[in-house]
Structure formats: structure tokens, C-alpha cells
Design a protein around this motif. Structure first.
Motif, PDB file in Angstrom:
ATOM      1  N   PHE A 130       0.869  -1.177   0.000  1.00 18.36           N
ATOM      2  CA  PHE A 130       0.000   0.000   0.000  1.00 18.36           C
ATOM      3  C   PHE A 130       0.901   1.220   0.000  1.00 18.36           C
ATOM      4  O   PHE A 130       1.886   1.266   0.739  1.00 18.36           O
ATOM      5  N   TRP A 155      -2.818   0.533  -3.862  1.00 19.74           N
ATOM      6  CA  TRP A 155      -2.423  -0.805  -3.409  1.00 19.74           C
ATOM      7  C   TRP A 155      -1.813  -1.549  -4.600  1.00 19.74           C
ATOM      8  O   TRP A 155      -2.030  -1.157  -5.755  1.00 19.74           O
ATOM      9  N   THR A 195      -6.600   3.470  -3.618  1.00 16.48           N
ATOM     10  CA  THR A 195      -7.311   3.146  -2.381  1.00 16.48           C
ATOM     11  C   THR A 195      -8.381   4.186  -2.062  1.00 16.48           C
ATOM     12  O   THR A 195      -9.231   3.945  -1.207  1.00 16.48           O
TER      13      THR A 195
END
Lengths: 168, 148
Positions: free
Chosen positions: A120, A131, A148
């Protein structure tokens, strides 16, 4: 018996080392005013130990916005790992999740294995955060990534970590 | 952005490139390497559209020691050690549909470093794509040589 404390700012729960625990009262005053108690997601020592290296890096992030986003991400990681542990997934053989500060101000949180890694990125611009899952050829050369922001991060993480538990 | 890749003359390259490691946090206890080994800082974006990341080419048996001995501002530049990445792994990875040629490499010898070159990454990638490709590159580190 393991004694835990909770960092108020990030809400991560950390086991006290055994040599320190005896000196801590079990009747600590509840000084946390902004957190909620959720016994269902109370992390086990195994989970806390797994994220401890990441927590230490995040505690030293200079950019307050990146630090805040990284802490939020770490709480989700902790919750997801705890939920896996609670259904009996053994994590004792897995490496810790690690974090790296980059020169451009971003922070990477990675779970690294010999043939693949899940990661991440927390970017200075939160809209850029993302990610990724990349594997070597023996695991099919998977190269997946995405943002994300605007996704259900917990669902995304469940999918990624399910891959980890299936291949470790 | 140029459609030409800088590494057209493939035969001029050795089997491995060498990347210096200056932060011990990058190396795991199990020998894995964090993606932070490759930064591809966008401040290093070139007019031809590539972002460069310095490496040395392992042209001979002295290249690793040369890299370990490199100094910057009077101090050892790579305090932790060096990592080797097989060039063929970079080539294979670069040909995957999901990578699609966004990587390249080149020689760029310097007056005091004849081994010097760069791994190159296209500068127009979305951030998650960039992080993924760099993560894939880190997967292919084959050897870590730690400083004694």
C-alpha cells in the motif's frame, strides 16, 4: 496473560513486553476519550507484533497528513488481520509487515515474501494512494494495482490478505 | 516522449546490475528487499520522459567492490551493502502485458565511475502503477551483499 495498551492517536493496540507488564497496573484509568471499545476486533499479540515495525515507522513520519492516512491504513490492516486470526488462520510463520519512507514524501507499507509482495502506498496527495500485488512467474506473474481512494479499503484488503494466506 | 528505448544494443550489457543500499531497514531478516530500494523520484524526470535511477553494471569482478567503496560527501554512499538484479529478469518483467515496456536501462559512465548506468521508468505512470512496477522490480533482486 498479555497486557495491552492502546495508542490513543492511532488506535493501534500493542502488547506490552513481558518484562514491562508486571509494573503496569491492570486497573489503568481509562484516559481514552475518542475511541470506542470493540472487543470483537481486539487484536491478538500475534497481530500486534506483525504490524509493530510499521507502527514504528509511521510514528516518525514528518508530514502530518501522510502520517494520519498511514495510521488509518494501519488500523484497517490490524482489523483485517485480527479477523483472519479469529477464524483460525495461523500467522506465526509469516514475516512482519514493513514500512518505508520514500524521498518523495510517500510511505510504502509492504508485506514481502520471496515470490510476491502486497503493498500500500500512502501518498502526499491522498487521491494518489494505492495498493498493489506483484508476483513472480511461479505464481502467475500477477501484476495488479489500484487506487485506495473511493474504494472499500477493508474489502480490498481482505482480498489481498486472503491471497497471502493462500500462498504462504 | 521518445518511442525509442535506450537499451537497444542489448549485447553491451552484463548479466547483472548493482544497486547500492544505504538504509538497513530495506532488508528483511529473510533476505527480501523493500520496494524503497528503487525510488524513481520524479524530480529526476528527464526531457525524454524517463525517470532515472542510478545503478552500476557488473561488467567485471571488481564492480561490486567498487560500488561498496563509493563515497558521497566524504562518507560511504552505500553503508549497508548492494543488491544485484539480473538483467534478464528486468527484460522478462518489462515484457509482461501489465508492464508493457515502461522500464528500460542504459549505460551512463561517469568520469570517476565507468560502471555507472540507470534503470529507467516511464514518467507518465499513475502512482499505483508506478508503485506496482517498482515492487515487481524489487521482487527480482537475486543477491544481497551486506557490508562486513
Amino acid at each position: 496473560m498479555t497486557v495491552y495498551f492502546q495508542e490513543t492517536d492511532s488506535r493501534t493496540v500493542i502488547p506490552l513486553p513481558n518484562n514491562v507488564a508486571p509494573y503496569i497496573s491492570f486497573r489503568l484509568p481509562n484516559e481514552t476519550t475518542g475511541a470506542t471499545t470493540d472487543l470483537c476486533s481486539f487484536p491478538l499479540a500475534e497481530v500486534s507484533n506483525m504490524i509493530e515495525p510499521t507502527r514504528q515507522v509511521i510514528c516518525n513520519i514528518e508530514n502530518p497528513n501522510v502520517a494520519q492516512e498511514a495510521k488509518k491504513l494501519l488500523v484497517v490492516i490490524q482489523d483485517v488481520l485480527t479477523s483472519f486470526r479469529q477464524v483460525g488462520i495461523d500467522m506465526s510463520h509469516l514475516p512482519p509487515i514493513r514500512a518505508f519512507k520514500l524521498d518523495d514524501g510517500a510511505v510504502l507499507i509492504e508485506w514481502i515474501f520471496s515470490d510476491y509482495r502486497v503493498g500500500f502506498s500512502v501518498e502526499p496527495n491522498p487521491e494518489d494512494s494505492g495498493w498493489y500485488l506483484v508476483t513472480k512467474e511461479n505464481l502467475g506473474n500477477i501484476n495488479a494495482s489500484g487506487y485506495t481512494s473511493h474504494v472499500d479499503l477493508k474489502k480490498q484488503m481482505l482480498w489481498l490478505f486472503a491471497y497471502v494466506f493462500s500462498n504462504s | 516522449m521518445s518511442s525509442q528505448t535506450p537499451n537497444e544494443q542489448e549485447n553491451e550489457y552484463p548479466a547483472n546490475c548493482i544497486r547500492g543500499i544505504s538504509d538497513s531497514c530495506l532488508i528483511g531478516a529473510d533476505g527480501t528487499v523493500g520496494s524503497g530500494l528503487f525510488q524513481f523520484d520524479e524530480t529526476h524526470l528527464r526531457p525524454d520522459g524517463w525517470i532515472e535511477e542510478s545503478i552500476n553494471w557488473e561488467d567485471d569482478e571488481h564492480a561490486v567492490q567498487f560500488t561498496l567503496d563509493q563515497t558521497k560527501d566524504g562518507e560511504l554512499q552505500f553503508r549497508v551493502g548492494v543488491a544485484k538484479i539480473p538483467r534478464i529478469r528486468i527484460d522478462d518483467y518489462n515484457q509482461l502485458p501489465a508492464v508493457n515496456g515502461v522500464l528500460s536501462y542504459e549505460r551512463k559512465p561517469e568520469e570517476c565511475n565507468r560502471y555507472h548506468g540507470n534503470i529507467l521508468l516511464r514518467g507518465n505512470l499513475e502512482k499505483p502503477t508506478k508503485r506496482r512496477v517498482v515492487g515487481g522490480l524489487a521482487n527480482y533482486v537475486s543477491v544481497i551483499i551486506k557490508r562486513h
